[in-house]
Design a protein around this motif. Structure first.
Motif, PDB file in Angstrom:
ATOM      1  N   ARG A   1       0.834  -1.209   0.000  1.00 39.94           N
ATOM      2  CA  ARG A   1       0.000   0.000   0.000  1.00 39.94           C
ATOM      3  C   ARG A   1       0.864   1.252   0.000  1.00 39.94           C
ATOM      4  N   ARG A   2       1.964   1.238   0.772  1.00 40.79           N
ATOM      5  CA  ARG A   2       2.872   2.392   0.769  1.00 40.79           C
ATOM      6  C   ARG A   2       3.476   2.607  -0.622  1.00 40.79           C
ATOM      7  N   GLN A   3       3.851   1.514  -1.271  1.00 37.82           N
ATOM      8  CA  GLN A   3       4.428   1.628  -2.615  1.00 37.82           C
ATOM      9  C   GLN A   3       3.411   2.184  -3.601  1.00 37.82           C
ATOM     10  N   ILE A   4       2.181   1.721  -3.507  1.00 33.70           N
ATOM     11  CA  ILE A   4       1.132   2.237  -4.396  1.00 33.70           C
ATOM     12  C   ILE A   4       0.914   3.715  -4.131  1.00 33.70           C
ATOM     13  N   PHE A   5       0.818   4.092  -2.860  1.00 31.19           N
ATOM     14  CA  PHE A   5       0.617   5.498  -2.497  1.00 31.19           C
ATOM     15  C   PHE A   5       1.771   6.348  -3.018  1.00 31.19           C
ATOM     16  N   ALA A   6       3.007   5.849  -2.872  1.00 25.57           N
ATOM     17  CA  ALA A   6       4.178   6.595  -3.335  1.00 25.57           C
ATOM     18  C   ALA A   6       4.183   6.754  -4.853  1.00 25.57           C
ATOM     19  N   SER A   7       3.505   5.862  -5.571  1.00 25.08           N
ATOM     20  CA  SER A   7       3.473   5.960  -7.034  1.00 25.08           C
ATOM     21  C   SER A   7       2.512   7.044  -7.522  1.00 25.08           C
ATOM     22  N   ILE A   8       1.680   7.555  -6.636  1.00 26.83           N
ATOM     23  CA  ILE A   8       0.733   8.613  -6.995  1.00 26.83           C
ATOM     24  C   ILE A   8       1.461   9.952  -6.883  1.00 26.83           C
ATOM     25  N   PRO A   9       1.386  10.793  -7.907  1.00 26.01           N
ATOM     26  CA  PRO A   9       2.031  12.108  -7.796  1.00 26.01           C
ATOM     27  C   PRO A   9       1.532  12.845  -6.547  1.00 26.01           C
ATOM     28  N   GLU A  10       2.455  13.481  -5.836  1.00 28.86           N
ATOM     29  CA  GLU A  10       2.127  14.092  -4.547  1.00 28.86           C
ATOM     30  C   GLU A  10       0.906  15.001  -4.580  1.00 28.86           C
ATOM     31  N   PRO A  11       0.722  15.826  -5.591  1.00 32.31           N
ATOM     32  CA  PRO A  11      -0.468  16.696  -5.562  1.00 32.31           C
ATOM     33  C   PRO A  11      -1.797  15.925  -5.644  1.00 32.31           C
ATOM     34  N   GLN A  12      -1.752  14.682  -6.080  1.00 30.51           N
ATOM     35  CA  GLN A  12      -2.978  13.888  -6.239  1.00 30.51           C
ATOM     36  C   GLN A  12      -3.234  12.927  -5.078  1.00 30.51           C
ATOM     37  N   ARG A  13      -2.327  12.845  -4.115  1.00 31.61           N
ATOM     38  CA  ARG A  13      -2.459  11.854  -3.049  1.00 31.61           C
ATOM     39  C   ARG A  13      -3.701  12.067  -2.186  1.00 31.61           C
ATOM     40  N   ALA A  14      -3.963  13.298  -1.779  1.00 29.92           N
ATOM     41  CA  ALA A  14      -5.151  13.553  -0.956  1.00 29.92           C
ATOM     42  C   ALA A  14      -6.413  13.251  -1.750  1.00 29.92           C
ATOM     43  N   ASP A  15      -6.413  13.600  -3.022  1.00 33.66           N
ATOM     44  CA  ASP A  15      -7.582  13.322  -3.872  1.00 33.66           C
ATOM     45  C   ASP A  15      -7.790  11.818  -4.038  1.00 33.66           C
ATOM     46  N   ALA A  16      -6.703  11.059  -4.103  1.00 31.08           N
ATOM     47  CA  ALA A  16      -6.822   9.608  -4.268  1.00 31.08           C
ATOM     48  C   ALA A  16      -7.528   8.990  -3.067  1.00 31.08           C
ATOM     49  N   GLY A  17      -7.167   9.403  -1.878  1.00 32.32           N
ATOM     50  CA  GLY A  17      -7.824   8.896  -0.683  1.00 32.32           C
ATOM     51  C   GLY A  17      -9.297   9.261  -0.652  1.00 32.32           C
ATOM     52  N   GLU A  18      -9.609  10.494  -1.009  1.00 33.54           N
ATOM     53  CA  GLU A  18     -11.008  10.937  -1.034  1.00 33.54           C
ATOM     54  C   GLU A  18     -11.800  10.173  -2.090  1.00 33.54           C
ATOM     55  N   LEU A  19     -11.205   9.947  -3.239  1.00 32.87           N
ATOM     56  CA  LEU A  19     -11.894   9.204  -4.294  1.00 32.87           C
ATOM     57  C   LEU A  19     -12.158   7.763  -3.865  1.00 32.87           C
ATOM     58  N   LEU A  20     -11.177   7.122  -3.254  1.00 35.23           N
ATOM     59  CA  LEU A  20     -11.393   5.757  -2.775  1.00 35.23           C
ATOM     60  C   LEU A  20     -12.515   5.724  -1.735  1.00 35.23           C
ATOM     61  N   HIS A  21     -12.543   6.714  -0.863  1.00 33.82           N
ATOM     62  CA  HIS A  21     -13.618   6.796   0.137  1.00 33.82           C
ATOM     63  C   HIS A  21     -14.974   6.927  -0.559  1.00 33.82           C
ATOM     64  N   ARG A  22     -15.069   7.812  -1.530  1.00 37.53           N
ATOM     65  CA  ARG A  22     -16.341   8.004  -2.260  1.00 37.53           C
ATOM     66  C   ARG A  22     -16.763   6.732  -2.986  1.00 37.53           C
ATOM     67  N   LEU A  23     -15.815   6.040  -3.572  1.00 37.86           N
ATOM     68  CA  LEU A  23     -16.137   4.787  -4.256  1.00 37.86           C
ATOM     69  C   LEU A  23     -16.660   3.751  -3.268  1.00 37.86           C
ATOM     70  N   ALA A  24     -16.036   3.679  -2.101  1.00 39.63           N
ATOM     71  CA  ALA A  24     -16.493   2.726  -1.086  1.00 39.63           C
ATOM     72  C   ALA A  24     -17.913   3.054  -0.635  1.00 39.63           C
ATOM     73  N   VAL A  25     -18.191   4.326  -0.409  1.00 42.06           N
ATOM     74  CA  VAL A  25     -19.547   4.741  -0.005  1.00 42.06           C
ATOM     75  C   VAL A  25     -20.551   4.403  -1.104  1.00 42.06           C
ATOM     76  N   ALA A  26     -20.204   4.708  -2.351  1.00 40.37           N
ATOM     77  CA  ALA A  26     -21.109   4.418  -3.470  1.00 40.37           C
ATOM     78  C   ALA A  26     -21.381   2.923  -3.578  1.00 40.37           C
ATOM     79  N   MET A  27     -20.348   2.114  -3.399  1.00 42.66           N
ATOM     80  CA  MET A  27     -20.539   0.658  -3.481  1.00 42.66           C
ATOM     81  C   MET A  27     -21.416   0.158  -2.348  1.00 42.66           C
ATOM     82  N   GLU A  28     -21.260   0.720  -1.153  1.00 42.67           N
ATOM     83  CA  GLU A  28     -22.100   0.319  -0.022  1.00 42.67           C
ATOM     84  C   GLU A  28     -23.562   0.677  -0.237  1.00 42.67           C
ATOM     85  N   GLN A  29     -23.812   1.726  -1.001  1.00 47.26           N
ATOM     86  CA  GLN A  29     -25.181   2.178  -1.248  1.00 47.26           C
ATOM     87  C   GLN A  29     -25.901   1.354  -2.307  1.00 47.26           C
ATOM     88  N   LEU A  30     -25.161   0.564  -3.062  1.00 47.63           N
ATOM     89  CA  LEU A  30     -25.767  -0.235  -4.121  1.00 47.63           C
ATOM     90  C   LEU A  30     -26.527  -1.419  -3.555  1.00 47.63           C
TER      91      LEU A  30
END
Length: 153
Positions: free
Chosen positions: A124-153
């Motif tokens: 997970r650290r390696q995957i996170f490190a592969s994300i350009p730094e300006p996009q890291r916070a957005d990646a976490g938020e997007l994963l959270h939104r995807l998880a919420v959307a999947m739970e709502q299905l």
């Protein structure tokens, strides 16, 4: 905020999302397989998800482990029986309710599960490190939104 309907989403964006989703799912499955092969792991990812809670909350009832791993209790019971035969976990009755089976890791199981957790965290650290730094916070938020959307299905 509800889920968008197909009419709300531009088709090229939807097509790109679907293709990326499928690539991500296949890559995740391959990564799990490679990780098990690389370590010669005797603990599958499904088994790990079932017992990893025991690192932090020993002992734990079978029903709680099943719920945390999102598997049916009979499935958890079968998986735990195999792990018990392999010396990874041990079962004991709850002192307050002898009908409740509590599970805990054996010393060998503790080493195995802690090692698997460390391996997963490193990936997970390696995957996170592969994300350009300006996009890291957005990646976490997007994963959270995807998880919420999947739970709502």
């Amino acid at each position: 905020m509800g889920l968008a309907t197909q009419a709300d989403i531009a088709s090229p964006d939807l097509d790109q999302f679907i293709a990326a989703w499928e690539r991500f799912g296949r890559a995740a499955r391959r990564a799990h397989g490679r990780a098990n092969q690389a370590t010669g792991a005797s603990l599958t990812h499904a088994q790990y998800l079932l017992v990893e809670r025991l690192l932090d909350e020993p002992p734990t009832a079978v029903c709680q482990l099943a719920e945390a791993a999102d598997v049916a209790q009979p499935t958890a019971t079968r998986m735990l029986a195999g792990l018990e035969r392999d010396g990874v976990v041990r079962r004991r009755a709850d002192a307050d309710d002898r009908r409740v089976a509590l599970m805990e890791l054996t010393p060998d199981g503790l080493d195995l599960v802690a090692g698997k957790r460390a391996q997963i965290m490193e990936v997970r650290r390696q995957i996170f490190a592969s994300i350009p730094e300006p996009q890291r916070a957005d990646a976490g938020e997007l994963l959270h939104r995807l998880a919420v959307a999947m739970e709502q299905l």
